[in-house]
Design a protein around this motif. Structure first.
Motif, PDB file in Angstrom:
ATOM      1  N   VAL A 120       0.854  -1.186   0.000  1.00 51.99           N
ATOM      2  CA  VAL A 120       0.000   0.000   0.000  1.00 51.99           C
ATOM      3  C   VAL A 120       0.891   1.237   0.000  1.00 51.99           C
ATOM      4  N   LEU A 121       0.480   2.227  -0.771  1.00 54.11           N
ATOM      5  CA  LEU A 121       1.213   3.492  -0.790  1.00 54.11           C
ATOM      6  C   LEU A 121       0.771   4.346   0.382  1.00 54.11           C
ATOM      7  N   ASP A 122       1.648   5.252   0.804  1.00 56.50           N
ATOM      8  CA  ASP A 122       1.335   6.033   1.998  1.00 56.50           C
ATOM      9  C   ASP A 122       0.248   7.085   1.791  1.00 56.50           C
ATOM     10  N   ASN A 123      -0.308   7.173   0.586  1.00 58.04           N
ATOM     11  CA  ASN A 123      -1.432   8.078   0.347  1.00 58.04           C
ATOM     12  C   ASN A 123      -2.777   7.364   0.466  1.00 58.04           C
ATOM     13  N   ASN A 124      -2.759   6.116   0.920  1.00 61.86           N
ATOM     14  CA  ASN A 124      -3.985   5.329   0.986  1.00 61.86           C
ATOM     15  C   ASN A 124      -4.183   4.769   2.403  1.00 61.86           C
ATOM     16  N   LYS A 125      -4.524   5.662   3.299  1.00 64.50           N
ATOM     17  CA  LYS A 125      -4.697   5.286   4.712  1.00 64.50           C
ATOM     18  C   LYS A 125      -5.846   4.303   4.900  1.00 64.50           C
ATOM     19  N   ALA A 126      -6.884   4.380   4.069  1.00 60.58           N
ATOM     20  CA  ALA A 126      -8.021   3.458   4.202  1.00 60.58           C
ATOM     21  C   ALA A 126      -7.564   2.016   3.980  1.00 60.58           C
ATOM     22  N   SER A 127      -6.714   1.791   2.984  1.00 54.79           N
ATOM     23  CA  SER A 127      -6.217   0.428   2.747  1.00 54.79           C
ATOM     24  C   SER A 127      -5.333  -0.042   3.893  1.00 54.79           C
ATOM     25  N   GLU A 128      -4.548   0.867   4.451  1.00 53.18           N
ATOM     26  CA  GLU A 128      -3.740   0.491   5.616  1.00 53.18           C
ATOM     27  C   GLU A 128      -4.641   0.026   6.758  1.00 53.18           C
ATOM     28  N   ARG A 129      -5.739   0.739   6.996  1.00 52.87           N
ATOM     29  CA  ARG A 129      -6.665   0.352   8.073  1.00 52.87           C
ATOM     30  C   ARG A 129      -7.310  -0.997   7.789  1.00 52.87           C
ATOM     31  N   VAL A 130      -7.706  -1.223   6.536  1.00 46.70           N
ATOM     32  CA  VAL A 130      -8.314  -2.509   6.171  1.00 46.70           C
ATOM     33  C   VAL A 130      -7.342  -3.648   6.456  1.00 46.70           C
ATOM     34  N   LEU A 131      -6.087  -3.470   6.076  1.00 41.94           N
ATOM     35  CA  LEU A 131      -5.091  -4.519   6.274  1.00 41.94           C
ATOM     36  C   LEU A 131      -4.825  -4.774   7.756  1.00 41.94           C
ATOM     37  N   THR A 132      -4.638  -3.722   8.530  1.00 43.76           N
ATOM     38  CA  THR A 132      -4.346  -3.931   9.949  1.00 43.76           C
ATOM     39  C   THR A 132      -5.554  -4.509  10.687  1.00 43.76           C
TER      40      THR A 132
END
Length: 164
Positions: A120-132
Motif C-alpha cells: 500500500v502506498l502512503d497516500n492510501n490510509k483506508a487500505s492500511e486500516r483494512v489490512l491492519t
C-alpha cells in the motif's frame, strides 16, 4: 453480494467499473494506459490475468454490477501470494474493502497458501486500516517507491502469516 471468478463474460461490466472509478483510482495510483479503457483492452487484461497460473482474479457483484475487484497474484510454490483489491468509490466506508480482504484470506487458506503480502502506498490510509484490521502486520517500508501527482510516495509491505 457475491464473489465470482473473473472471466471474459465480465468484460462490459468490468469496463464500466473501471471507467466510472478511473478518476478515483488515479487519485491514489498511476493511471492505466488509455488503450485499457476499451472493450478490447479489458478483454486483453482479463485474458492476461486468467491465463497465468500465478493469478486468481475475482469480482464482487452486487445487483449485476461489479463493485470491487479482489486478486490473489504472484502465487508461489513456496506458499506465498500477494493480494490486491479495488473498491468502487460509491462503496467506500461500507466494509467492501474488508470483505474483499476477508474473502482473499479464506480463499488462500483453501489453496494451501501460508502467507499473504499486501502493498500500500502512503497516500492510501483506508487500505492500511483494512489490512491492519485483518491482522496484517507492517513488514517493511520501501522509501520513495514512486512519484504520483508530483509527490514522492513510500510503499509499505504488510504480511499475514497463517499458523498451522
Amino acid at each position: 453480494m457475491k464473489f465470482e471468478p473473473l472471466t471474459l463474460s465480465h468484460t462490459n461490466k468490468l469496463l464500466d467499473f473501471e471507467i466510472k472509478n478511473k478518476d478515483y483510482f488515479e487519485s491514489f495510483i498511476a493511471p492505466r494506459e488509455n488503450a485499457f479503457y476499451t472493450k478490447a483492452g479489458v478483454e486483453d487484461h482479463i485474458q492476461q490475468l486468467t491465463n497465468e497460473d500465478s493469478n486468481l482474479p475475482f469480482v464482487l457483484m452486487d445487483n449485476s454490477q461489479i463493485i470491487a475487484r479482489a486478486n490473489l497474484k504472484n502465487i508461489h510454490k513456496n506458499g506465498s501470494a500477494e493480494i490486491g483489491y479495488r473498491v468502487a468509490q460509491n462503496t467506500i466506508g461500507k466494509g467492501v474493502g474488508s470483505l474483499c480482504v476477508k474473502f482473499l484470506i479464506e480463499k488462500s487458506k483453501n489453496i494451501d497458501i501460508k502467507s499473504l503480502l499486501a502493498y500500500v502506498l502512503d497516500n492510501n490510509k483506508a487500505s492500511e486500516r483494512v489490512l491492519t484490521k485483518s491482522d496484517f502486520v507492517l513488514n517493511l517500508c520501501l522509501p520513495n517507491y514512486c512519484y504520483h501527482d508530483g509527490q514522492s510516495l513510500h510503499a509499505f509491505q504488510y504480511v499475514l502469516k497463517f499458523s498451522g
